[in-house]
Scaffold this active site. Structure first.
Site, PDB file in Angstrom:
ATOM      1  CG  HIS A 152      -0.557   0.858   7.603  1.00  0.00           C
ATOM      2  ND1 HIS A 152      -1.042   0.006   6.523  1.00  0.00           N
ATOM      3  CD2 HIS A 152       0.787   0.199   7.702  1.00  0.00           C
ATOM      4  CE1 HIS A 152      -0.191  -0.772   6.102  1.00  0.00           C
ATOM      5  NE2 HIS A 152       0.805  -0.901   7.097  1.00  0.00           N
ATOM      6  CB  CYS A 168       2.969  -2.314   9.154  1.00  0.00           C
ATOM      7  SG  CYS A 168       4.276  -1.155   8.898  1.00  0.00           S
TER       8      CYS A 168
END
Length: 192
Positions: A152, A168
């Site tokens: 992301h 992440c």
């Protein structure tokens, strides 16, 4: 001594096989939101470049080299696009294989219970410039099960190149828009 160093660096760069990749076109909303979280100065080593493919994976595969803090999108013809990333802090790092299960623009963020337990101040929020998921999110699954890990964007571009996330893979917003535009749902992801 300094001139020798400068000449040596110039010769090394002359031998590199990489070229810049133009920025993707942005919607009016993207341009407006991204202007509110301007890119910080960062090491050019983490800029987006087309390079000779170091991964030996099939075209269309995303490979994250966590130690290098680089993400590669494998292209046909022995090439790849290299993007600088932030990766999981040592305690939260993740490696393995997955597939992109879903893609979202300016996604809402719903932190998992484990993260809320560690940091009680975090809370769910709608998509937008201050959202930690940034401009785009690629949701990773393993055999149809959500891994809870994402590739992301970020509202902290100054941390690209560091091991700071909860697992992440974070990218500059302009880079995650570029990657998002290039990969389909179902694409393979390898995190090493």
């Amino acid at each position: 001594m300094r001139i020798t160093s400068v000449i040596g660096c110039a010769l090394l760069l002359a031998g590199c096989t990489f070229k810049g990749v133009p920025d993707p076109a942005l919607s009016a909303r993207d341009a407006e939101f991204m202007a509110l979280v301007p890119d910080a100065e960062f090491d050019p080593h983490f800029a987006r470049y087309e390079v000779a493919d170091p991964t030996r994976e099939s075209p269309g595969t995303i490979v994250v080299e966590t130690k290098e803090r680089q993400l590669y999108l494998v292209l046909p013809g022995g090439k790849a696009i290299r993007y600088g990333v932030s990766v999981g802090d040592e305690a939260y790092g993740w490696t393995g294989t997955a597939r992109i299960d879903r893609k979202a623009e300016w996604p809402a963020w719903n932190p998992p219970a484990e993260m809320i337990k560690r940091w009680p101040h975090v809370h769910a929020m709608q998509g937008g410039p201050m959202n930690p998921l940034g401009a785009r999110a690629l949701y990773l699954s393993d055999h149809g099960r959500d891994t809870l890990y994402r590739i992301h964007g970020t509202n902290e571009p100054e941390k690209i190149g560091q091991a700071v996330s909860s697992g992440c893979i974070r990218m500059r917003n302009i880079d995650v828009v570029d990657l998002y535009n290039r990969v389909p749902v179902g694409a393979s992801v390898i995190v090493r």
